[in-house]
Design an enzyme around this catalytic site. Sequence first.
Site, PDB file in Angstrom:
ATOM      1  CG  HIS A  24      -0.517 -82.818 -23.326  1.00  0.00           C
ATOM      2  ND1 HIS A  24      -1.607 -83.646 -23.456  1.00  0.00           N
ATOM      3  CD2 HIS A  24      -0.470 -82.096 -24.486  1.00  0.00           C
ATOM      4  CE1 HIS A  24      -2.178 -83.450 -24.634  1.00  0.00           C
ATOM      5  NE2 HIS A  24      -1.511 -82.509 -25.270  1.00  0.00           N
ATOM      6  CD  GLU A  25       1.683 -78.852 -25.344  1.00  0.00           C
ATOM      7  OE1 GLU A  25       2.300 -78.930 -26.434  1.00  0.00           O
ATOM      8  OE2 GLU A  25       0.444 -78.844 -25.270  1.00  0.00           O
ATOM      9  CG  HIS A  28       2.346 -83.350 -28.348  1.00  0.00           C
ATOM     10  ND1 HIS A  28       1.578 -84.375 -28.833  1.00  0.00           N
ATOM     11  CD2 HIS A  28       1.482 -82.520 -27.696  1.00  0.00           C
ATOM     12  CE1 HIS A  28       0.313 -84.195 -28.489  1.00  0.00           C
ATOM     13  NE2 HIS A  28       0.227 -83.068 -27.791  1.00  0.00           N
TER      14      HIS A  28
END
Length: 226
Positions: A24-25, A28
């Site tokens: 998820h991170e 980004h």
Amino acid sequence: MNALNSIQLLAVIVLPVLFAITVHEAAHGWMANRLGDGTAKMLGRVTLNPLRHIDLLGTLIVPLITFLVTGFLFGWAKPVPINGRNLRQERRDLALVALAGPGANLLMGVLWGLVAQGGLAFLDTSRWLALPLLYMGATGVFINVLLMVLNLFPLVPLDGGRVLNALLPPTWSAGFSRLEPYGLILLLVLLVTGLLGSLLLPIIEGTIGLLPGAEVVKELFFHRQP
């Protein structure tokens, strides 16, 4: 379906949880880099190394406490540094960067669902292989859908709030941004009062129902027989 013992269960859920947070991170940072801002890449945040993303309070302590108290998993990782001034079209690109994290969770939910489906295929012939696949796959689906839906909640500093902020007219956007210092406090209030779970759990369950392995997830996490 026979249960695993505590040590076995811990062993099979650690991997999907770590991947859910880490990818998820990293997503980004990857999207920001594609759109012109290499800040996260230069700082080593576009990586699958979970140690680069884990926050002691938000990734370990808060999720454990909220799960024990409310039964709902809530937490966060280290925010990926983004410099909007480096993006090609700042408002649009900030929304795309925000969507990259939940999008990665959706993709991982599908992949873990296929793992759970694979476990079902072995259930009658090799339970020692089937059970780890079932629990790991179901955990991967549940945690990724939970993170996706939670992060799309339209409140800053969550990803959904970033997207909404980019869609609002500039004058409204400025006022909405002022809520950010109080966003986590408001979320915790919604969580403790049970309102957050009431809002999100139907969406989480409905989304899971669209993914492979849904019957396994519902049996293990919603106590419903497939």
